[in-house]
Scaffold this motif. Structure first.
Motif, PDB file in Angstrom:
ATOM      1  N   ASN A  61       0.897  -1.152  -0.054  1.00 26.84           N
ATOM      2  CA  ASN A  61       0.012  -0.076  -0.111  1.00 26.84           C
ATOM      3  C   ASN A  61       1.030   1.105   0.079  1.00 26.84           C
ATOM      4  O   ASN A  61       1.304   1.536   1.032  1.00 26.84           O
ATOM      5  N   SER A  62       0.976   1.822  -1.144  1.00 26.94           N
ATOM      6  CA  SER A  62       1.934   3.036  -1.327  1.00 26.94           C
ATOM      7  C   SER A  62       1.641   4.174  -0.816  1.00 26.94           C
ATOM      8  O   SER A  62       2.417   5.181  -0.132  1.00 26.94           O
ATOM      9  N   ASN A  63       0.449   4.234   0.049  1.00 24.49           N
ATOM     10  CA  ASN A  63       0.081   5.360   0.751  1.00 24.49           C
ATOM     11  C   ASN A  63       0.316   5.387   2.162  1.00 24.49           C
ATOM     12  O   ASN A  63       0.931   6.440   2.877  1.00 24.49           O
ATOM     13  N   ASN A  64       0.448   4.103   2.897  1.00 25.49           N
ATOM     14  CA  ASN A  64       0.714   4.016   4.465  1.00 25.49           C
ATOM     15  C   ASN A  64       1.784   3.012   4.557  1.00 25.49           C
ATOM     16  O   ASN A  64       2.348   2.680   5.598  1.00 25.49           O
ATOM     17  N   GLY A  65       2.240   2.075   3.485  1.00 26.34           N
ATOM     18  CA  GLY A  65       3.643   1.571   3.610  1.00 26.34           C
ATOM     19  C   GLY A  65       3.046  -0.005   3.929  1.00 26.34           C
ATOM     20  O   GLY A  65       4.054  -0.962   4.209  1.00 26.34           O
ATOM     21  N   ASP A  66       1.860  -0.273   4.180  1.00 27.00           N
ATOM     22  CA  ASP A  66       1.381  -1.678   4.828  1.00 27.00           C
ATOM     23  C   ASP A  66       1.890  -2.680   3.667  1.00 27.00           C
ATOM     24  O   ASP A  66       1.747  -2.459   2.418  1.00 27.00           O
ATOM     25  N   ILE A  67       2.260  -3.933   4.196  1.00 23.79           N
ATOM     26  CA  ILE A  67       2.604  -4.945   3.361  1.00 23.79           C
ATOM     27  C   ILE A  67       1.701  -6.013   3.347  1.00 23.79           C
ATOM     28  O   ILE A  67       1.167  -6.430   4.269  1.00 23.79           O
ATOM     29  N   ASN A 106      -4.653   0.090  -5.808  1.00 20.72           N
ATOM     30  CA  ASN A 106      -5.511   1.121  -6.562  1.00 20.72           C
ATOM     31  C   ASN A 106      -5.124   2.433  -5.807  1.00 20.72           C
ATOM     32  O   ASN A 106      -5.271   2.720  -4.690  1.00 20.72           O
ATOM     33  N   ASP A 107      -4.051   3.195  -6.599  1.00 19.47           N
ATOM     34  CA  ASP A 107      -3.680   4.475  -5.880  1.00 19.47           C
ATOM     35  C   ASP A 107      -4.481   5.616  -5.653  1.00 19.47           C
ATOM     36  O   ASP A 107      -4.610   6.398  -4.562  1.00 19.47           O
ATOM     37  N   PHE A 108      -5.567   5.693  -6.601  1.00 11.98           N
ATOM     38  CA  PHE A 108      -6.397   6.707  -6.643  1.00 11.98           C
ATOM     39  C   PHE A 108      -7.321   6.390  -5.437  1.00 11.98           C
ATOM     40  O   PHE A 108      -7.754   7.428  -4.486  1.00 11.98           O
ATOM     41  N   GLU A 109      -8.029   5.331  -5.216  1.00  6.63           N
ATOM     42  CA  GLU A 109      -9.013   4.849  -3.996  1.00  6.63           C
ATOM     43  C   GLU A 109      -8.181   4.602  -2.716  1.00  6.63           C
ATOM     44  O   GLU A 109      -8.754   4.904  -1.669  1.00  6.63           O
ATOM     45  N   TYR A 149      -4.173  -2.739 -12.342  1.00  2.46           N
ATOM     46  CA  TYR A 149      -4.490  -1.471 -11.943  1.00  2.46           C
ATOM     47  C   TYR A 149      -4.179  -0.438 -13.142  1.00  2.46           C
ATOM     48  O   TYR A 149      -2.867  -0.170 -13.404  1.00  2.46           O
ATOM     49  N   GLU A 150      -5.242   0.112 -13.788  1.00  9.59           N
ATOM     50  CA  GLU A 150      -4.972   1.206 -14.698  1.00  9.59           C
ATOM     51  C   GLU A 150      -4.963   2.654 -14.306  1.00  9.59           C
ATOM     52  O   GLU A 150      -5.945   3.116 -14.061  1.00  9.59           O
ATOM     53  N   PRO A 151      -3.899   3.331 -14.247  1.00 11.72           N
ATOM     54  CA  PRO A 151      -4.011   4.694 -13.346  1.00 11.72           C
ATOM     55  C   PRO A 151      -4.740   5.900 -14.058  1.00 11.72           C
ATOM     56  O   PRO A 151      -4.985   6.716 -13.524  1.00 11.72           O
ATOM     57  N   VAL A 152      -4.678   5.710 -15.528  1.00  9.71           N
ATOM     58  CA  VAL A 152      -5.203   6.966 -16.098  1.00  9.71           C
ATOM     59  C   VAL A 152      -6.767   7.007 -15.784  1.00  9.71           C
ATOM     60  O   VAL A 152      -7.514   8.022 -15.479  1.00  9.71           O
ATOM     61  N   ASN A 153      -7.607   5.927 -16.109  1.00  9.70           N
ATOM     62  CA  ASN A 153      -8.873   5.764 -15.534  1.00  9.70           C
ATOM     63  C   ASN A 153      -9.249   5.483 -14.221  1.00  9.70           C
ATOM     64  O   ASN A 153     -10.421   5.149 -13.757  1.00  9.70           O
ATOM     65  N   GLU A 154      -8.286   4.974 -13.514  1.00  6.11           N
ATOM     66  CA  GLU A 154      -8.289   4.780 -12.011  1.00  6.11           C
ATOM     67  C   GLU A 154      -9.246   3.208 -11.786  1.00  6.11           C
ATOM     68  O   GLU A 154      -9.849   3.238 -11.030  1.00  6.11           O
ATOM     69  N   ALA A 155      -8.994   2.552 -12.624  1.00  2.00           N
ATOM     70  CA  ALA A 155      -9.795   1.189 -12.605  1.00  2.00           C
ATOM     71  C   ALA A 155      -9.024  -0.146 -12.422  1.00  2.00           C
ATOM     72  O   ALA A 155      -8.064   0.141 -12.865  1.00  2.00           O
ATOM     73  N   ILE A 156      -9.689  -1.133 -12.304  1.00  2.00           N
ATOM     74  CA  ILE A 156      -9.124  -2.454 -11.972  1.00  2.00           C
ATOM     75  C   ILE A 156      -9.606  -3.292 -13.148  1.00  2.00           C
ATOM     76  O   ILE A 156     -10.929  -3.365 -13.543  1.00  2.00           O
ATOM     77  N   TYR A 157      -8.632  -3.926 -13.777  1.00  2.00           N
ATOM     78  CA  TYR A 157      -9.161  -4.961 -14.698  1.00  2.00           C
ATOM     79  C   TYR A 157      -8.772  -6.255 -14.479  1.00  2.00           C
ATOM     80  O   TYR A 157      -7.704  -6.599 -13.772  1.00  2.00           O
ATOM     81  N   VAL A 158      -9.702  -7.082 -14.645  1.00  2.00           N
ATOM     82  CA  VAL A 158      -9.635  -8.564 -14.471  1.00  2.00           C
ATOM     83  C   VAL A 158      -9.932  -9.369 -15.624  1.00  2.00           C
ATOM     84  O   VAL A 158     -10.694  -9.288 -16.271  1.00  2.00           O
ATOM     85  N   TYR A 159      -8.914 -10.228 -15.873  1.00  2.00           N
ATOM     86  CA  TYR A 159      -9.039 -11.323 -17.162  1.00  2.00           C
ATOM     87  C   TYR A 159      -9.552 -12.405 -16.631  1.00  2.00           C
ATOM     88  O   TYR A 159      -9.321 -13.246 -15.911  1.00  2.00           O
ATOM     89  N   GLY A 160     -10.983 -12.624 -17.410  1.00  2.00           N
ATOM     90  CA  GLY A 160     -11.656 -13.739 -17.117  1.00  2.00           C
ATOM     91  C   GLY A 160     -11.290 -15.031 -18.169  1.00  2.00           C
ATOM     92  O   GLY A 160     -10.455 -14.485 -19.110  1.00  2.00           O
ATOM     93  N   THR A 161     -11.868 -16.087 -18.198  1.00  2.76           N
ATOM     94  CA  THR A 161     -11.512 -17.088 -19.374  1.00  2.76           C
ATOM     95  C   THR A 161     -12.289 -16.707 -20.559  1.00  2.76           C
ATOM     96  O   THR A 161     -11.745 -17.196 -21.609  1.00  2.76           O
ATOM     97  N   SER A 162     -13.338 -15.992 -20.423  1.00  7.06           N
ATOM     98  CA  SER A 162     -13.834 -15.674 -21.803  1.00  7.06           C
ATOM     99  C   SER A 162     -14.218 -13.999 -21.999  1.00  7.06           C
ATOM    100  O   SER A 162     -14.839 -13.692 -23.113  1.00  7.06           O
ATOM    101  N   GLU A 163     -13.914 -13.153 -21.132  1.00 12.11           N
ATOM    102  CA  GLU A 163     -13.912 -11.953 -21.243  1.00 12.11           C
ATOM    103  C   GLU A 163     -13.299 -11.251 -20.253  1.00 12.11           C
ATOM    104  O   GLU A 163     -12.594 -11.651 -19.320  1.00 12.11           O
ATOM    105  N   LEU A 164     -12.988  -9.748 -20.431  1.00  8.01           N
ATOM    106  CA  LEU A 164     -12.322  -8.752 -19.710  1.00  8.01           C
ATOM    107  C   LEU A 164     -13.214  -8.145 -18.727  1.00  8.01           C
ATOM    108  O   LEU A 164     -14.548  -7.948 -19.272  1.00  8.01           O
ATOM    109  N   TRP A 165     -12.884  -7.802 -17.565  1.00  5.25           N
ATOM    110  CA  TRP A 165     -13.784  -7.313 -16.528  1.00  5.25           C
ATOM    111  C   TRP A 165     -13.238  -6.138 -16.190  1.00  5.25           C
ATOM    112  O   TRP A 165     -11.899  -5.902 -15.762  1.00  5.25           O
TER     113      TRP A 165
END
Length: 185
Positions: A61-67, A106-109, A149-165
Motif C-alpha cells: 500500500n503506497s499510501n501508508n506502507g502496509d505490506i 489502486n493508488d487513486f482509491e 490497475y490502470e492509473p489513467v482511468n483509475e480502474a481495475i481490470y481482471v481477465y476472465g476465461t472468456s472476457e475482460l472485466w
C-alpha cells in the motif's frame, strides 16, 4: 569499486517476487515461507518474517506502507505495517475460498484488490487501505490470475476465461468484445 553485492538470504527457498516500499525505503523479497526485508542503501537484511502458510503474492500500500501477503494454501491475507509489525489477518468472505492470489493496489482509491480462488465462483476482494477491512466483494465469472490497475482511468481490470472485466467506482463491467484464443505469430 564494486557495483555488485550479494546478500545471502539464508533459508530462502522458492523465491516468488520483490517489491519496493517507498514509505520506509525497504525492499521486500518474498519466498514461499519467508519475507526478507532489505535495506537497499546499506545492502543488509533488516529482518526476516517467517510465514506459517505458503505465500503466493506480496503487494505494498503506497499510501501508508502496509505490506499485504496472499497465500496459495489458505484463504487469508496477512497485513504488516511499514515497521514490519503484524497488524491483522483478513479471512475471505466465502467459505468456499481455498486460496488468495494476485493483488494490486489502486493508488487513486487507496484500496487493495485481491483475487480469491473459490470452488464455485472467483471473487475480487476490495480491502480498504486505511481500515484494513474488506469493503466489497466482486464476483468475476471465470477470473484468471490476472489483475491490473490502470492509473489513467483509475480502474481495475481482471481477465476472465472468456472476457475482460473492469471494476470502476464500485461497479463491475463486462467487456465482452475481448476474446481469448490462440496467438498465431
Amino acid at each position: 569499486s564494486d557495483y555488485l553485492t550479494t546478500i545471502a538470504l539464508t533459508g530462502n527457498t522458492q523465491s516468488i517476487g520483490m517489491k519496493y516500499n517507498s514509505v520506509n525505503n525497504y525492499l521486500y523479497c518474498l519466498s514461499k515461507n519467508i519475507i526478507f526485508v532489505i535495506d537497499p542503501l546499506l545492502n543488509t537484511i533488516i529482518t526476516s518474517i517467517t510465514l506459517t502458510d505458503d505465500a503466493y503474492d506480496l503487494e505494498i500500500n503506497s499510501n501508508n506502507g502496509d505490506i499485504y501477503i496472499s497465500y496459495q494454501n489458505i484463504a487469508d491475507i496477512d497485513i504488516y505495517d511499514y515497521t514490519n509489525t503484524f497488524t491483522t489477518t483478513i479471512t475471505t468472505t466465502s467459505s468456499f475460498d481455498t486460496s488468495t492470489g494476485k493483488m494490486v493496489f489502486n493508488d487513486f482509491e487507496g484500496d487493495m484488490y485481491v483475487l480469491t480462488n473459490d470452488t464455485s465462483v472467483d471473487n475480487v476482494l476490495r480491502i480498504d487501505g486505511a481500515t484494513r477491512a474488506i469493503q466489497t466483494t466482486y464476483n468475476i465469472t471465470g477470473a484468471t490470475n490476472s489483475i491490473f490497475y490502470e492509473p489513467v482511468n483509475e480502474a481495475i481490470y481482471v481477465y476472465g476465461t472468456s472476457e475482460l472485466w473492469k471494476i470502476d467506482n464500485g461497479i463491475t463491467y463486462s467487456i465482452p468484445l475481448i476474446t481469448t484464443g490462440v496467438f498465431n505469430d
